[in-house]
Design an enzyme around this catalytic site. Structure first.
Site, PDB file in Angstrom:
ATOM      1  N   ARG A 160      -0.047   3.772   8.523  1.00 15.39           N
ATOM      2  CA  ARG A 160      -0.819   4.144   7.459  1.00 15.39           C
ATOM      3  C   ARG A 160      -2.286   4.284   7.849  1.00 15.39           C
ATOM      4  O   ARG A 160      -2.418   3.591   8.564  1.00 15.39           O
ATOM      5  CB  ARG A 160      -0.593   2.947   6.306  1.00 15.39           C
ATOM      6  CG  ARG A 160       0.890   2.700   5.642  1.00 15.39           C
ATOM      7  CD  ARG A 160       0.847   1.645   5.058  1.00 15.39           C
ATOM      8  NE  ARG A 160       2.201   1.480   4.345  1.00 15.39           N
ATOM      9  CZ  ARG A 160       3.137   0.384   4.901  1.00 15.39           C
ATOM     10  NH1 ARG A 160       2.864  -0.137   6.004  1.00 15.39           N
ATOM     11  NH2 ARG A 160       4.400   0.481   4.630  1.00 15.39           N
ATOM     12  N   LYS A 183       1.604  -3.993   5.026  1.00 19.64           N
ATOM     13  CA  LYS A 183       1.591  -4.281   3.608  1.00 19.64           C
ATOM     14  C   LYS A 183       2.252  -5.628   3.330  1.00 19.64           C
ATOM     15  O   LYS A 183       3.036  -6.129   4.267  1.00 19.64           O
ATOM     16  CB  LYS A 183       2.628  -3.382   2.813  1.00 19.64           C
ATOM     17  CG  LYS A 183       1.800  -2.111   2.308  1.00 19.64           C
ATOM     18  CD  LYS A 183       2.661  -1.138   1.550  1.00 19.64           C
ATOM     19  CE  LYS A 183       1.942   0.068   1.168  1.00 19.64           C
ATOM     20  NZ  LYS A 183       2.717   0.939   0.211  1.00 19.64           N
ATOM     21  N   HIS A 251      -1.188  10.729   5.023  1.00 25.66           N
ATOM     22  CA  HIS A 251       0.112  10.071   5.041  1.00 25.66           C
ATOM     23  C   HIS A 251       1.276  11.056   5.268  1.00 25.66           C
ATOM     24  O   HIS A 251       2.239  10.636   5.843  1.00 25.66           O
ATOM     25  CB  HIS A 251       0.318   9.642   3.427  1.00 25.66           C
ATOM     26  CG  HIS A 251       1.200   8.397   3.378  1.00 25.66           C
ATOM     27  ND1 HIS A 251       0.905   7.428   3.880  1.00 25.66           N
ATOM     28  CD2 HIS A 251       2.294   8.296   2.605  1.00 25.66           C
ATOM     29  CE1 HIS A 251       1.869   6.414   3.792  1.00 25.66           C
ATOM     30  NE2 HIS A 251       2.809   6.935   2.938  1.00 25.66           N
ATOM     31  N   ARG A 254       2.265  10.268   9.009  1.00 22.61           N
ATOM     32  CA  ARG A 254       3.274   9.282   9.070  1.00 22.61           C
ATOM     33  C   ARG A 254       4.615   9.602   8.836  1.00 22.61           C
ATOM     34  O   ARG A 254       5.650   9.174   9.588  1.00 22.61           O
ATOM     35  CB  ARG A 254       2.691   8.062   8.311  1.00 22.61           C
ATOM     36  CG  ARG A 254       3.476   6.758   8.042  1.00 22.61           C
ATOM     37  CD  ARG A 254       2.746   5.762   7.041  1.00 22.61           C
ATOM     38  NE  ARG A 254       3.869   4.860   6.533  1.00 22.61           N
ATOM     39  CZ  ARG A 254       4.300   3.772   6.902  1.00 22.61           C
ATOM     40  NH1 ARG A 254       4.040   3.524   8.225  1.00 22.61           N
ATOM     41  NH2 ARG A 254       4.995   3.102   6.229  1.00 22.61           N
ATOM     42  N   HIS A 277       8.511  -0.834   6.637  1.00 26.22           N
ATOM     43  CA  HIS A 277       9.179  -0.846   5.252  1.00 26.22           C
ATOM     44  C   HIS A 277       9.896  -2.154   5.091  1.00 26.22           C
ATOM     45  O   HIS A 277      10.636  -2.684   5.967  1.00 26.22           O
ATOM     46  CB  HIS A 277      10.420   0.375   5.272  1.00 26.22           C
ATOM     47  CG  HIS A 277       9.674   1.703   5.188  1.00 26.22           C
ATOM     48  ND1 HIS A 277      10.095   2.809   5.262  1.00 26.22           N
ATOM     49  CD2 HIS A 277       8.582   2.049   4.873  1.00 26.22           C
ATOM     50  CE1 HIS A 277       9.481   4.036   5.218  1.00 26.22           C
ATOM     51  NE2 HIS A 277       8.652   3.433   4.781  1.00 26.22           N
ATOM     52  N   TYR A 286      14.461   9.533   4.516  1.00 28.63           N
ATOM     53  CA  TYR A 286      14.268  10.447   5.259  1.00 28.63           C
ATOM     54  C   TYR A 286      15.542  11.193   5.975  1.00 28.63           C
ATOM     55  O   TYR A 286      15.477  12.011   6.409  1.00 28.63           O
ATOM     56  CB  TYR A 286      13.639   9.931   6.733  1.00 28.63           C
ATOM     57  CG  TYR A 286      12.034   9.390   6.349  1.00 28.63           C
ATOM     58  CD1 TYR A 286      10.976  10.255   6.482  1.00 28.63           C
ATOM     59  CD2 TYR A 286      11.908   7.964   6.227  1.00 28.63           C
ATOM     60  CE1 TYR A 286       9.720   9.836   6.259  1.00 28.63           C
ATOM     61  CE2 TYR A 286      10.481   7.601   6.029  1.00 28.63           C
ATOM     62  CZ  TYR A 286       9.621   8.663   5.999  1.00 28.63           C
ATOM     63  OH  TYR A 286       7.937   8.290   5.594  1.00 28.63           O
TER      64      TYR A 286
END
Length: 306
Positions: A160, A183, A251, A254, A277, A286
């Site tokens: 990110r 995150k 983004h 990525r 994730h 994806y």
């Protein structure tokens, strides 16, 4: 203490709980506070005053629908409203466990439907062109090398933009792997391609500022941490120069990292780990994207397709 403040005191206790027990990030806590505070503010007006613990347990489906209708009138879209409802449900789950409050109606409320947006990656040749061209958007050689290094990390490591700009000089010289704080303050280890090491090395050789291990790795012209808006801007300029679509954003680089790994036969679970994730369902977007790509190629190439 007023009855209304009682509800917000409970909110404060819940936020403290998820911070201490679940390790929620500051941004997550801030988003929860904003969403649930808005809901409690609506209830205070909706009920006309009393918003203590007992009143929170009387919320019915009709009250929840009234809140959601209020949010839609304010212009809140389905996706954002679903996020707000998720925060409210998390709050009520805690209320049920910690305070014994009746939570059936809030937890039974259905989220609005919305069409999931699939990531929009750039093609491999476009990603390469972006990396090769972005350095020409600035006049100083060291800033061009810096921008190239940042975008190479976005594409080559699946970072990110906040993760790339959050790196410090303690991370260099880059090795074969890089530990990233993502995150929720969760760490992950990503491989570093030779091209990324070379790009960062070229930037370091030209960077004019002194530094310590704690200094941000990517610096602006005044020696402060680089603003992410700068990377967005140079990518805007580059994609216009190359005739690339507006979806070619930081983004998107990525997303391209993940999509191109999947196209090359990468394991979905491994890609989940590389992207950081929390849920495999996020990464599975994806898979749908790859299937859509394959079908588009099929329709274009097959003589009887379409």
């Amino acid at each position: 203490m007023t009855a209304q403040s009682g509800a917000f005191d409970l909110l404060g206790r819940w936020l403290a709980s998820i911070t201490a027990l679940q390790g929620a990030s500051a941004k997550t806590v801030e988003a929860y506070q904003r969403d649930v505070s808005g809901f409690l503010g609506f209830l205070a007006n909706h009920f006309g005053g009393d918003l203590g613990k007992a009143k929170l347990g009387t919320v019915k489906i009709t009250d929840m629908r009234a809140w959601m209708a209020h949010e839609r009138r304010r212009g809140v879209g389905p996706r954002s409203l679903a996020r707000e409802l998720s925060a409210v449900k998390s709050f009520y789950r805690w209320l049920g466990e910690a305070e014994g409050i009746e939570v059936t109606a809030p937890l039974a409320t259905r989220a609005p439907k919305f069409k999931a947006q699939l990531p929009r990656p750039v093609a491999k040749d476009q990603a390469k062109a972006m990396i090769e061209t972005v350095e020409f958007q600035t006049q100083d050689g060291w800033t061009g090398a810096r921008d190239t290094a940042v975008i190479t990390l976005l594409y080559g490591c699946g970072l990110r933009i906040s993760e790339a700009l959050g790196l410090t000089f303690a991370a260099v010289p880059l090795g074969e792997t890089l530990r990233i704080r993502g995150k929720g303050d969760k760490d992950r280890v990503v491989p570093v391609l030779p091209a990324a090491r070379k790009a960062v090395g070229s930037y370091l050789a030209l960077c004019p500022f002194s530094h310590t291990a704690e200094t941000p790795l990517f610096l602006g012209k005044k020696g402060k941490v680089l603003n992410p808006r700068h990377i967005q801007k140079v990518m805007e300029q580059t994609r216009m120069q190359l005739g690339m679509p507006a979806t070619a954003t930081p983004h998107a680089m990525r997303h391209s990292f993940a999509t191109h790994l999947l196209e090359a036969g990468g394991d979905l679970r491994a890609i989940q780990e590389l992207l950081g994730h929390a849920s495999l369902s996020t990464t599975q977007a994806y898979t749908a994207l790859d299937q859509a790509h394959l079908m588009a190629v099929y329709r274009k190439a097959h003589p009887k397709a379409g």
